[in-house]
Structures are given as C-alpha cells and as structure tokens.
Design a protein around this motif. Structure first.
Motif, PDB file in Angstrom:
ATOM      1  N   ALA A 104      -3.808   9.460  -3.977  1.00  0.00           N
ATOM      2  CA  ALA A 104      -3.762   9.526  -2.518  1.00  0.00           C
ATOM      3  C   ALA A 104      -3.088   8.269  -1.983  1.00  0.00           C
ATOM      4  O   ALA A 104      -3.310   7.164  -2.492  1.00  0.00           O
ATOM      5  N   VAL A 105      -2.234   8.454  -0.962  1.00  0.00           N
ATOM      6  CA  VAL A 105      -1.547   7.343  -0.305  1.00  0.00           C
ATOM      7  C   VAL A 105      -1.519   7.633   1.189  1.00  0.00           C
ATOM      8  O   VAL A 105      -1.811   8.748   1.629  1.00  0.00           O
ATOM      9  N   THR A 129       5.377  19.566   2.245  1.00  0.00           N
ATOM     10  CA  THR A 129       5.102  18.193   2.687  1.00  0.00           C
ATOM     11  C   THR A 129       6.228  17.255   2.289  1.00  0.00           C
ATOM     12  O   THR A 129       6.664  16.414   3.077  1.00  0.00           O
ATOM     13  N   ARG A 130       6.710  17.396   1.048  1.00  0.00           N
ATOM     14  CA  ARG A 130       7.817  16.559   0.587  1.00  0.00           C
ATOM     15  C   ARG A 130       8.479  17.231  -0.609  1.00  0.00           C
ATOM     16  O   ARG A 130       7.944  17.257  -1.709  1.00  0.00           O
ATOM     17  N   LYS A 131       9.649  17.790  -0.365  1.00  0.00           N
ATOM     18  CA  LYS A 131      10.424  18.419  -1.426  1.00  0.00           C
ATOM     19  C   LYS A 131      11.369  17.383  -2.031  1.00  0.00           C
ATOM     20  O   LYS A 131      12.072  16.673  -1.307  1.00  0.00           O
ATOM     21  N   PHE A 147       7.018   9.054   1.042  1.00  0.00           N
ATOM     22  CA  PHE A 147       6.309  10.199   1.613  1.00  0.00           C
ATOM     23  C   PHE A 147       5.999   9.905   3.082  1.00  0.00           C
ATOM     24  O   PHE A 147       5.112   9.126   3.396  1.00  0.00           O
ATOM     25  N   ASP A 148       6.781  10.536   3.965  1.00  0.00           N
ATOM     26  CA  ASP A 148       6.695  10.220   5.393  1.00  0.00           C
ATOM     27  C   ASP A 148       6.054  11.329   6.222  1.00  0.00           C
ATOM     28  O   ASP A 148       6.153  11.326   7.456  1.00  0.00           O
ATOM     29  N   LYS A 149       5.394  12.273   5.563  1.00  0.00           N
ATOM     30  CA  LYS A 149       4.749  13.385   6.258  1.00  0.00           C
ATOM     31  C   LYS A 149       3.402  13.649   5.598  1.00  0.00           C
ATOM     32  O   LYS A 149       3.308  13.679   4.368  1.00  0.00           O
ATOM     33  N   PRO A 150       2.322  13.854   6.376  1.00  0.00           N
ATOM     34  CA  PRO A 150       1.009  14.084   5.764  1.00  0.00           C
ATOM     35  C   PRO A 150       0.900  15.466   5.136  1.00  0.00           C
ATOM     36  O   PRO A 150       1.532  16.430   5.579  1.00  0.00           O
ATOM     37  N   GLY A 151       0.086  15.562   4.095  1.00  0.00           N
ATOM     38  CA  GLY A 151      -0.153  16.846   3.440  1.00  0.00           C
ATOM     39  C   GLY A 151      -0.297  16.686   1.946  1.00  0.00           C
ATOM     40  O   GLY A 151      -0.310  15.574   1.400  1.00  0.00           O
ATOM     41  N   LEU A 152      -0.398  17.814   1.259  1.00  0.00           N
ATOM     42  CA  LEU A 152      -0.562  17.850  -0.188  1.00  0.00           C
ATOM     43  C   LEU A 152       0.784  18.089  -0.862  1.00  0.00           C
ATOM     44  O   LEU A 152       1.543  18.972  -0.462  1.00  0.00           O
ATOM     45  N   SER A 162       3.605  22.422 -18.403  1.00  0.00           N
ATOM     46  CA  SER A 162       2.164  22.285 -18.207  1.00  0.00           C
ATOM     47  C   SER A 162       1.784  20.955 -17.556  1.00  0.00           C
ATOM     48  O   SER A 162       0.624  20.727 -17.251  1.00  0.00           O
ATOM     49  N   MET A 163       2.750  20.074 -17.341  1.00  0.00           N
ATOM     50  CA  MET A 163       2.463  18.834 -16.617  1.00  0.00           C
ATOM     51  C   MET A 163       2.323  19.137 -15.132  1.00  0.00           C
ATOM     52  O   MET A 163       3.169  19.828 -14.554  1.00  0.00           O
ATOM     53  N   ARG A 164       1.273  18.629 -14.520  1.00  0.00           N
ATOM     54  CA  ARG A 164       1.068  18.831 -13.089  1.00  0.00           C
ATOM     55  C   ARG A 164       0.268  17.670 -12.535  1.00  0.00           C
ATOM     56  O   ARG A 164      -0.509  17.032 -13.241  1.00  0.00           O
ATOM     57  N   ALA A 165       0.478  17.406 -11.254  1.00  0.00           N
ATOM     58  CA  ALA A 165      -0.262  16.354 -10.561  1.00  0.00           C
ATOM     59  C   ALA A 165      -0.302  16.689  -9.082  1.00  0.00           C
ATOM     60  O   ALA A 165       0.460  17.532  -8.586  1.00  0.00           O
ATOM     61  N   TYR A 166      -1.204  16.023  -8.368  1.00  0.00           N
ATOM     62  CA  TYR A 166      -1.372  16.244  -6.936  1.00  0.00           C
ATOM     63  C   TYR A 166      -1.361  14.893  -6.225  1.00  0.00           C
ATOM     64  O   TYR A 166      -2.054  13.960  -6.638  1.00  0.00           O
ATOM     65  N   LEU A 167      -0.567  14.823  -5.164  1.00  0.00           N
ATOM     66  CA  LEU A 167      -0.495  13.611  -4.344  1.00  0.00           C
ATOM     67  C   LEU A 167      -0.865  13.968  -2.915  1.00  0.00           C
ATOM     68  O   LEU A 167      -0.245  14.850  -2.308  1.00  0.00           O
ATOM     69  N   HIS A 168      -1.876  13.316  -2.373  1.00  0.00           N
ATOM     70  CA  HIS A 168      -2.291  13.541  -0.992  1.00  0.00           C
ATOM     71  C   HIS A 168      -1.720  12.435  -0.125  1.00  0.00           C
ATOM     72  O   HIS A 168      -1.928  11.248  -0.404  1.00  0.00           O
ATOM     73  N   VAL A 169      -1.002  12.823   0.932  1.00  0.00           N
ATOM     74  CA  VAL A 169      -0.445  11.879   1.888  1.00  0.00           C
ATOM     75  C   VAL A 169      -1.317  11.961   3.144  1.00  0.00           C
ATOM     76  O   VAL A 169      -1.391  13.005   3.788  1.00  0.00           O
ATOM     77  N   LEU A 170      -1.966  10.866   3.489  1.00  0.00           N
ATOM     78  CA  LEU A 170      -3.023  10.871   4.499  1.00  0.00           C
ATOM     79  C   LEU A 170      -2.669  10.030   5.720  1.00  0.00           C
ATOM     80  O   LEU A 170      -1.874   9.091   5.640  1.00  0.00           O
ATOM     81  N   THR A 171      -3.293  10.374   6.853  1.00  0.00           N
ATOM     82  CA  THR A 171      -3.132   9.617   8.100  1.00  0.00           C
ATOM     83  C   THR A 171      -4.391   8.827   8.426  1.00  0.00           C
ATOM     84  O   THR A 171      -4.612   8.468   9.578  1.00  0.00           O
ATOM     85  N   THR A 172      -5.215   8.586   7.427  1.00  0.00           N
ATOM     86  CA  THR A 172      -6.433   7.795   7.577  1.00  0.00           C
ATOM     87  C   THR A 172      -6.434   6.662   6.559  1.00  0.00           C
ATOM     88  O   THR A 172      -5.992   6.849   5.422  1.00  0.00           O
ATOM     89  N   PRO A 173      -6.934   5.478   6.940  1.00  0.00           N
ATOM     90  CA  PRO A 173      -7.029   4.393   5.963  1.00  0.00           C
ATOM     91  C   PRO A 173      -8.282   4.481   5.102  1.00  0.00           C
ATOM     92  O   PRO A 173      -8.455   3.694   4.175  1.00  0.00           O
TER      93      PRO A 173
END
Length: 222
Positions: A104-105, A129-131, A147-152, A162-173
C-alpha cells in the motif's frame, strides 16, 4: 456470518478533547483472526494467462507467494490530514515472486520494480487505476511507476503467469499491511471518528466504525 469486534483502551489526558488531540496521537493495533483467511487450496488463484510467452518452462511454475495471507487495513474519515507520497516504495521480483505480494502507498508515490532473478521478467497491469507495461528486463535492472490515482492495481508478469501482486493506492495517511498471521499497527492517528477498512484477496471488503479517543485502540476482526 462474520462479526467485527473492537475494544478501545487507554487513558485520556488533560481536561478536554482539544487538549488531548494536540498532546498525543493514537495508535490503532489489531489482529485479523486466522479463520477469516481462506487457505490457498480452497481459494481460486488469479492468474493472467492471456500473455504467457511460449517455450519458457518457468512460465508454468506455481507461485509460492500467497497474497491471500495479507490484508490492507486503512482508515477513512471526514477530517483526514493531507497525504504525501511514500518514499522508497519497492516491489522486487525474486524467486518468481513479487515481494511483497501486497503493498500500500499513498497517491503520488513512485514504486521501483527491480528484477533480482537470473532471467527476464515483464511487469504489467491492465488495472484502470494505473495501466502500465514495463517490458522485459534482465537481472539487476529496475524500472519504476508513479501512481497518481487512488484504487487497486493488480500486477502480473507476462512471462510467469502465476506471479501476481496487489498494490493499493490510498488517499489516507493511516494504513498498514498485516503480517502473515494477521497483526497490524497504524500509528500517528489523530483522535476522531473513522471507518476502518479491511481488504484481502478474494474476500468481501470489511468495514467498521471506529472512534479514536484514546492512546491505544485495539481492534479484533473475524
């Protein structure tokens, strides 16, 4: 049916809420009960098969990382302080895994994607969110994405499906990624009323109302 429990503990200082808010920030600590995590063998694994390169035997390897064992926990509310980009974000490609596999960032953050494996990877995402598509690059090379837009953002490798990961872009500290055993800690929280959100792979997002008025707030989620 899942239940949500929270227990607020601590001692207020000073006479009024204003004095307390200025004098001390709070910490939210908690645990996601293990039963809330669906084990790997019972949960469908999300893989991106549409861009598998032919002829690479590593492309059929199973990913030994399991994003489903981690959760992103974050607070939202009406009076959040402004967020700043997170410095030093880094998601490596090592042993045919993204490490960490859940991250998460804050909005505006730049994340590095170094390749530490002795073969090529290609990191990409088709998320709204970010292509992005970083192309193939070899061991010792690194590329970055802002990553300049919030979302998953769901992240994959073209070569190793089979490699996968998730990055959450948040508007909260106020956020944290749980440990594999479900513990998390969010520090520096200004007293107030919040919604606490819990995200896990292939799980419904869970929310609860949280009133932070004490030195330490302990949350248990099952």
């Amino acid at each position: 049916m899942k239940t949500l429990h929270y227990l607020m503990i601590g001692l207020a200082i000073g006479g009024g809420f204003g004095e307390f808010a200025v004098a001390r920030a709070a910490t939210v600590v908690g645990r996601i009960i293990r039963s809330a995590v669906v084990e790997s063998g019972d949960r469908p694994v999300e893989r991106y098969r549409g861009r598998v390169s032919g002829g690479d035997p590593a492309a059929i390897a199973d990913c030994r990382c399991d994003p489903g064992h981690y959760a992103v926990v974050y607070l939202t509310g009406d009076s959040l302080p402004p967020v700043r980009p997170v410095a030093g974000g880094r998601m490596t490609q090592k042993d045919m895994m993204f490490q960490p596999s859940v991250m998460a960032v804050t909005v505006g953050s730049t994340v590095e994607f170094p390749n530490l494996d002795p073969f090529y990877h290609n990191v990409f995402s088709y998320s709204t969110t970010r292509k992005f598509d970083l192309g193939r690059y070899a061991q010792g090379k690194s590329k970055s994405v802002t990553f300049d837009k919030p979302g998953l953002v769901k992240i994959f490798c073209e070569i190793h499906y089979s490699m996968r990961a998730y990055l959450h872009v948040l508007t909260t500290p106020y956020f944290a990624v749980s440990s594999e055993s479900g513990e998390f800690r969010i520090t520096g929280v200004t007293p107030g009323d919040y919604r606490l959100h819990v995200w896990q792979e292939n799980q419904p997002e869970r929310e609860l109302t949280l009133s932070v008025t004490t030195d330490t707030v302990t949350v248990e989620i099952d």
